[in-house]
Design an enzyme around this catalytic site. Structure first.
Site, PDB file in Angstrom:
ATOM      1  N   HIS A  63      -0.012-127.688 -27.184  1.00  0.00           N
ATOM      2  CA  HIS A  63       0.364-126.605 -26.266  1.00  0.00           C
ATOM      3  C   HIS A  63      -0.857-126.159 -25.466  1.00  0.00           C
ATOM      4  O   HIS A  63      -1.948-126.020 -26.007  1.00  0.00           O
ATOM      5  CB  HIS A  63       0.904-125.405 -27.056  1.00  0.00           C
ATOM      6  CG  HIS A  63       2.347-125.558 -27.429  1.00  0.00           C
ATOM      7  ND1 HIS A  63       3.107-124.532 -27.924  1.00  0.00           N
ATOM      8  CD2 HIS A  63       3.172-126.627 -27.354  1.00  0.00           C
ATOM      9  CE1 HIS A  63       4.338-124.956 -28.144  1.00  0.00           C
ATOM     10  NE2 HIS A  63       4.396-126.229 -27.816  1.00  0.00           N
ATOM     11  N   TYR A  77       4.812-114.252 -27.833  1.00  0.00           N
ATOM     12  CA  TYR A  77       4.409-113.062 -28.603  1.00  0.00           C
ATOM     13  C   TYR A  77       4.975-111.847 -27.870  1.00  0.00           C
ATOM     14  O   TYR A  77       4.650-111.624 -26.698  1.00  0.00           O
ATOM     15  CB  TYR A  77       2.890-112.936 -28.653  1.00  0.00           C
ATOM     16  CG  TYR A  77       2.194-113.930 -29.561  1.00  0.00           C
ATOM     17  CD1 TYR A  77       1.879-115.208 -29.128  1.00  0.00           C
ATOM     18  CD2 TYR A  77       1.823-113.570 -30.860  1.00  0.00           C
ATOM     19  CE1 TYR A  77       1.219-116.110 -29.960  1.00  0.00           C
ATOM     20  CE2 TYR A  77       1.160-114.466 -31.694  1.00  0.00           C
ATOM     21  CZ  TYR A  77       0.865-115.728 -31.234  1.00  0.00           C
ATOM     22  OH  TYR A  77       0.209-116.615 -32.060  1.00  0.00           O
ATOM     23  N   PRO A  83      -1.537-112.575 -39.538  1.00  0.00           N
ATOM     24  CA  PRO A  83      -1.201-113.865 -38.924  1.00  0.00           C
ATOM     25  C   PRO A  83      -1.070-113.855 -37.400  1.00  0.00           C
ATOM     26  O   PRO A  83      -0.849-114.910 -36.799  1.00  0.00           O
ATOM     27  CB  PRO A  83       0.147-114.204 -39.572  1.00  0.00           C
ATOM     28  CG  PRO A  83       0.736-112.895 -39.949  1.00  0.00           C
ATOM     29  CD  PRO A  83      -0.413-112.005 -40.294  1.00  0.00           C
ATOM     30  N   LYS A  88      -4.862-117.631 -37.415  1.00  0.00           N
ATOM     31  CA  LYS A  88      -6.221-118.084 -37.739  1.00  0.00           C
ATOM     32  C   LYS A  88      -6.463-118.481 -39.194  1.00  0.00           C
ATOM     33  O   LYS A  88      -7.507-119.072 -39.505  1.00  0.00           O
ATOM     34  CB  LYS A  88      -7.222-116.958 -37.400  1.00  0.00           C
ATOM     35  CG  LYS A  88      -7.368-116.708 -35.929  1.00  0.00           C
ATOM     36  CD  LYS A  88      -8.014-117.895 -35.259  1.00  0.00           C
ATOM     37  CE  LYS A  88      -8.055-117.748 -33.772  1.00  0.00           C
ATOM     38  NZ  LYS A  88      -8.033-118.999 -33.054  1.00  0.00           N
ATOM     39  N   TYR A  94      -8.290-117.671 -29.038  1.00  0.00           N
ATOM     40  CA  TYR A  94      -7.053-118.270 -29.564  1.00  0.00           C
ATOM     41  C   TYR A  94      -7.236-119.766 -29.827  1.00  0.00           C
ATOM     42  O   TYR A  94      -6.813-120.282 -30.868  1.00  0.00           O
ATOM     43  CB  TYR A  94      -5.891-118.018 -28.584  1.00  0.00           C
ATOM     44  CG  TYR A  94      -4.538-118.220 -29.229  1.00  0.00           C
ATOM     45  CD1 TYR A  94      -3.893-117.164 -29.871  1.00  0.00           C
ATOM     46  CD2 TYR A  94      -3.923-119.468 -29.220  1.00  0.00           C
ATOM     47  CE1 TYR A  94      -2.669-117.353 -30.500  1.00  0.00           C
ATOM     48  CE2 TYR A  94      -2.692-119.666 -29.835  1.00  0.00           C
ATOM     49  CZ  TYR A  94      -2.071-118.603 -30.474  1.00  0.00           C
ATOM     50  OH  TYR A  94      -0.861-118.801 -31.095  1.00  0.00           O
TER      51      TYR A  94
END
Ligand code: APR
Ligand code: PHB
Length: 392
Positions: free
Chosen positions: A74, A202, A294, A298, A386
């Site tokens: 992604h 998200y 979460p 990570k 990220y």
């Protein structure tokens, strides 16, 4: 008679398994002790995002084959708020770095298979594990297997036994503990339904956080913020889907696909760190030493980073007798641990409905989301964390 090895590893999660492989590649022998059965460890559904650096390491270890055929790369994620999606173009903002969607239990399966195929020691279903002797130079691990007491003598012990293991409690009195519990948890489901999105979503919503993730073209993984003490029995599949529909709803008519729920559970959320991550010849790695909420995906990546450093330090020590990297292990890990703790806390705080937050704080969250999705500098901050920072 005691078994003898160089590195005794407690726990066959990602930390213990990756460590064992890296040591093996350096010609260092180890034994892994795991409390659970192989099937349990391989089927345990957990997170599924690999940072670029984690994927690269699996490749370098010769373990990337199935990740390449079944995993999905992604290049961005969506942040959804005020019923609109905003894409963070991770790769554009980080010089081409990306993330891999590949379930943690698939990584674990690949690691176990390679370990056993190489004829290396990995003992499942051991009990009564205890560690001793690490303050001197003869560490020992005692355990029971098939009703018999056994013992391993080793040069060092690697405590890779997760948050509920025995290694951290064995040295906890000498550690500084940082613990932050959040007033919410995640209710997660795995559903047999094609993902309703091409990239992770998200969502910040008045009813609480929601995340749409995936595992394959046929499997979706979704989470919603919930009371951490709630009983999963209170959540029928219909109730879960209703709540997901409410939180993911957009103004542009986006549809959430529904399908059979294959697995569901509630996980509490905490930030936890112990310092230092070592005492004498006992070294902690992964969830044994730190837990992140979460939201930043990570946990696995941080565990892998720890053992990469531990393997390098042990290799140096065995090759030349130089213990400087071993002595510096904890400090080296904790730099990244705290960076990642901050990122995970920041993502969590920006996206969840905070228990006692007033409307002022909710407006601040939206202001932050507006900024992150409109300023290239702010979006880059999110993106580089990220996909995983390279030099921390
Ligand atoms: N003896 C032997 N094994 C033990 C013991 C014990 N006393 N206690 C726990 N274990 C095993 C667990 O059964 C588990 O398989 O140690 C392993 C620890 O694995 P993880 O919990 O997966 O921890 P870690 O390898 O550090 O990986 C971190 O896992 O929890 C996720 O989100 C987390 O993705 C992160 C990753
Ligand atoms: C998952 O796919 O399980 C997942 C993805 C992103 C997260 C956490 C979990 O932040």
């Amino acid at each position: 008679m005691a078994l003898r090895t160089q590195v005794g590893i407690v726990g066959a999660g990602p930390a213990g398994l990756v460590l064992a492989h890296l040591l093996d590649q350096a010609g260092i022998e180890s034994v892994i002790l795991e409390a659970r059965a192989r099937e349990y460890v391989e089927e345990r559904v957990r997170a599924g995002v690999l940072e670029q650096g984690t994927a690269d390491l699996l490749d370098a270890m010769g373990l990337g084959e199935r990740m390449h055929s079944e995993g999905i790369v992604h290049h961005g994620i969506y942040l959804r708020f005020r019923r609109e999606s905003h894409r963070i173009p991770l790769s554009d903002l980080t010089g081409g770095r990306a993330i891999w969607i590949y379930g943690q239990q698939e990584v674990v399966k690949d690691l176990i298979e390679a370990r056993l195929a190489a004829g290396q020691q990995l003992l499942f279903e051991v009990s009564d594990v205890s560690v001793s002797g690490f303050d001197g130079d003869s560490p020992r691990i005692r355990f029971s297997r098939n009703g018999e007491s056994e013992e391993i003598e080793c040069d060092v012990i690697a405590g890779c036994d997760g948050f509920h293991g025995v290694c951290r409690p064995a040295i906890e009195s000498a550690l500084t503990v940082y613990n932050h519990e959040y007033p919410f948890g995640w209710l997660g489901i795995l559903a047999r339904v094609p993902p309703s999105t091409d990239e992770l979503v998200y969502t910040n919503h008045e009813r609480g956080f929601a995340l749409h993730s995936l595992r394959s073209p046929e499997l979706s993984r979704l989470y919603i913020q919930c009371d951490p003490h709630d009983d999963i029995a209170n959540w029928s599949d219909d109730r879960i889907w209703d709540e997901m529909h409410a939180r993911f709803a957009t103004n542009d008519g986006w549809e959430l696909n529904e399908g059979p729920v294959l697995e569901k559970g509630i996980t509490p959320m905490r930030s936890f760190i112990v310092q230092p991550m070592q005492r004498g010849r006992l070294y902690l790695a992964g969830d044994a030493a730190h837990i992140v909420p979460p939201t930043g995906a990570k946990g696995l990546n941080l565990a892998v980073h720890d053992v990469k450093l531990l393997a390098a330090a042990l290799t140096r020590w065995y090759e030349s007798g130089d213990s400087s990297l071993l002595e510096a292990y904890s400090d080296a890990c904790l730099r990244r641990v705290w960076r990642v703790q901050h990122f995970s806390w920041w993502m969590t705080s920006m996206l969840h409905r905070l228990g006692d937050a007033d409307d002022f704080e909710n407006q601040l969250q939206l202001a932050q989301l507006d900024y992150v999705t409109s300023s290239r500098a702010a979006a880059t901050t999110l993106a580089e964390n990220y996909v995983g920072l390279e030099d921390v």
